[in-house]
Structures are given as C-alpha cells and as structure tokens.
Design a protein around this motif. Structure first.
Motif: not given
Length: 288
Positions: A164-169, A171-174, A198-203, A210-212
């Motif tokens: 997992x990481x957080x990009x420059x925007x 957003x949560x990237x997996x 579905x992962x966006x719904x969970x987050x 708002x989390x992407x």
C-alpha cells in the motif's frame, strides 16, 4: 478459424494494425498467423504485400467458484449504479423555482446553444468536473481495505501480497502480487474494476471525507492505458481515411477518458460518448 479475417498491407505492422481496427479490439486480444511476410522489392519492382489471418483471442472461462464470486461483485456494482440513476431521476422530477419574469412555456421554447450541448456531452469525461477533494487516508482505513481484499481473494482461493502507498493525488494505491493474477484482472480488467469499486465502498465507510482507492496488479493499469492510446490513434486514422464515424466497444469512465484525452489534440477528429452505463461507448467522428 471461425470469426477470422484476412488482411493485407504494405508491411506486417500495417497489416496487424488494420486487423485491430477491423476487429475493434486491442493488441493484447489479437491472435494472427502470417500468410505472407511481404517484400519491398527492388526500387518498388517485385513488391509483395504482407498478408495475415487474424482473429480475436479466445479467453478461458474462470473456474465455476471464482466466476460466481466475480458475478456477485459485478451484480452489486450494477445495482449501485441503478440506485444512483433512481436518485438522479427523483431529483430531476422535483419542481424547480422559475426565475422572475419567465414562465415554463418560455423556457421550453428556448434551445441551448450548440457549444453548451457539446460541452455537456463530454462533461463526464472531464476529470476535473465535480472532482472531490480527497481526505487524508487514515491507518485504520488502510488496514480495513487490505483485510477486505485478502478475505475476498481468499474466498477465490488466491493468496496475494499487498503493498500500500499514497500517490501524489492523495489516493490509496494497492499493488497486488501473487500467482494467477490474470484471473484477478479479468476480461478487459472487469474483475479488477469491480473489486476496486468495492474497496472504495469499504474505505469510505470507515472514515470521514472522501477516500479514493486504486487497485493494480502486474502493472495492468499502465499497460492498458498504452494499449488504449495506441487503439485510439489507429481508430482516428481509420475515421480520417474512410470519413465515417467509428463506435468503440463499451468502456468504463476511466478508459473512456483515456480515449478522449488521446485524441483531444487531433485537428481532424473529435470524440463523444453515447449510451448509458455500463454500456456507454466512445464515438470517434470527423470534425466539421
């Protein structure tokens, strides 16, 4: 082979490109057999065209258990889309306040300017429109999303490693790694997109704001983007040559934006979308 076509062109690469355009598929979905390699000849004398037999790649169906799980995910995604549409229709059906000095009959007679109509047609493709500000991703959100993905894939008898990481925007990237990732990607990324939804719904259930969430595996997103850009240019070439519109296969909003972006600087063609989700398609036409 059933569904195959025979294509000839000056070079082998040109023949492959023409086959992609005629079949309306991307390069990773094409299989072909070289009938004649072609020859440039000497000073154009004795030149032979390259000839290939091409057909769409036949994709293997996933195992029954995996297929059922994937269908459930896609079904939930479609139901969510229908809920959104119902909400929009309900909102549109509510009476709106009229401006002073104008009657509903006056408004009905008015027609929007052509530029306005064209702008509205491509509104959904403009990534900046209604773009929500992303909230800072909390540690507990990352944990919940990772656990959700692991549990879902475990039900599909798949073990994956998640980075997992957080990009420059913001957003949560997996990034997922493991065996048989092709099953996880699915046809044109459909399974991966459904799992990402579905992962966006969970987050967004586990924190405010708002989390992407973005899911990827085996660099599929980047590879798919390059394939779509290449396809867009091939389609534009065909439209300019034949002077007829070309309708692409249904795509999700992310992939449609790639096609629009790839051709927005082309001085001879323009693009717009037609239809309703999840069957909305990009149409490429000559500029007037």
């Amino acid at each position: 082979m059933k569904g195959s076509i025979r294509v000839s062109a000056k070079t082998l690469d040109d023949a492959i490109t023409e086959a992609l355009v005629q079949l309306g598929i991307t390069s990773d979905k094409l299989e072909y057999e070289v009938i004649e390699k072609g020859s440039a000849g000497f000073l154009g004398i004795g030149m032979k065209q390259a000839v290939i037999e091409a057909w769409p790649k036949v994709e293997k169906e996933p195992e029954p258990e995996i297929k059922d799980i994937v269908e459930d995910i896609i079904k939930e995604e479609k139901e969510s889309i229908m809920d959104i549409k119902d909400s929009v229709k309900k909102e549109q059906s509510q009476p709106k306040k009229e401006k002073r000095g104008r009657t509903p009959a006056d408004k009905k007679k008015e027609k929007p300017a052509k530029d306005t109509v064209e702008k509205e047609e491509t509104t959904e493709e403009n990534e900046g429109k209604e773009k929500q500000e992303l909230a800072k991703v909390e540690e507990q959100t990352i944990t919940f999303v990772e656990q959700f993905i692991k549990d879902t894939l475990k039900a599909m008898s798949m073990e994956v490693e998640i980075n997992s990481s957080i990009d420059e925007d913001g957003a949560l990237c997996l990034e997922m790694k493991g065996e048989h990732m092709g099953i996880l990607i699915g046809k044109r990324g459909q399974t991966l997109d459904a799992l990402q939804y579905l992962a966006n719904r969970v987050a967004n259930k586990h924190q405010d704001g708002y989390v992407r969430v973005k899911l990827d595996t085996e660099n599929y997103r980047a590879r798919r983007e390059e394939t779509l850009k290449h396809l867009a240019k091939n389609i534009a070439h065909k439209v300019k040559r034949n002077r007829r519109p070309f309708v692409l296969e249904p795509m999700n909003p992310y992939e449609r934006r790639i096609i629009h972006s790839a051709l927005q600087s082309d001085p001879y063609v323009t693009t717009h979308s037609e239809g309703e989700e999840p069957y909305r398609k990009v149409v490429v036409t000559l500029k007037k």
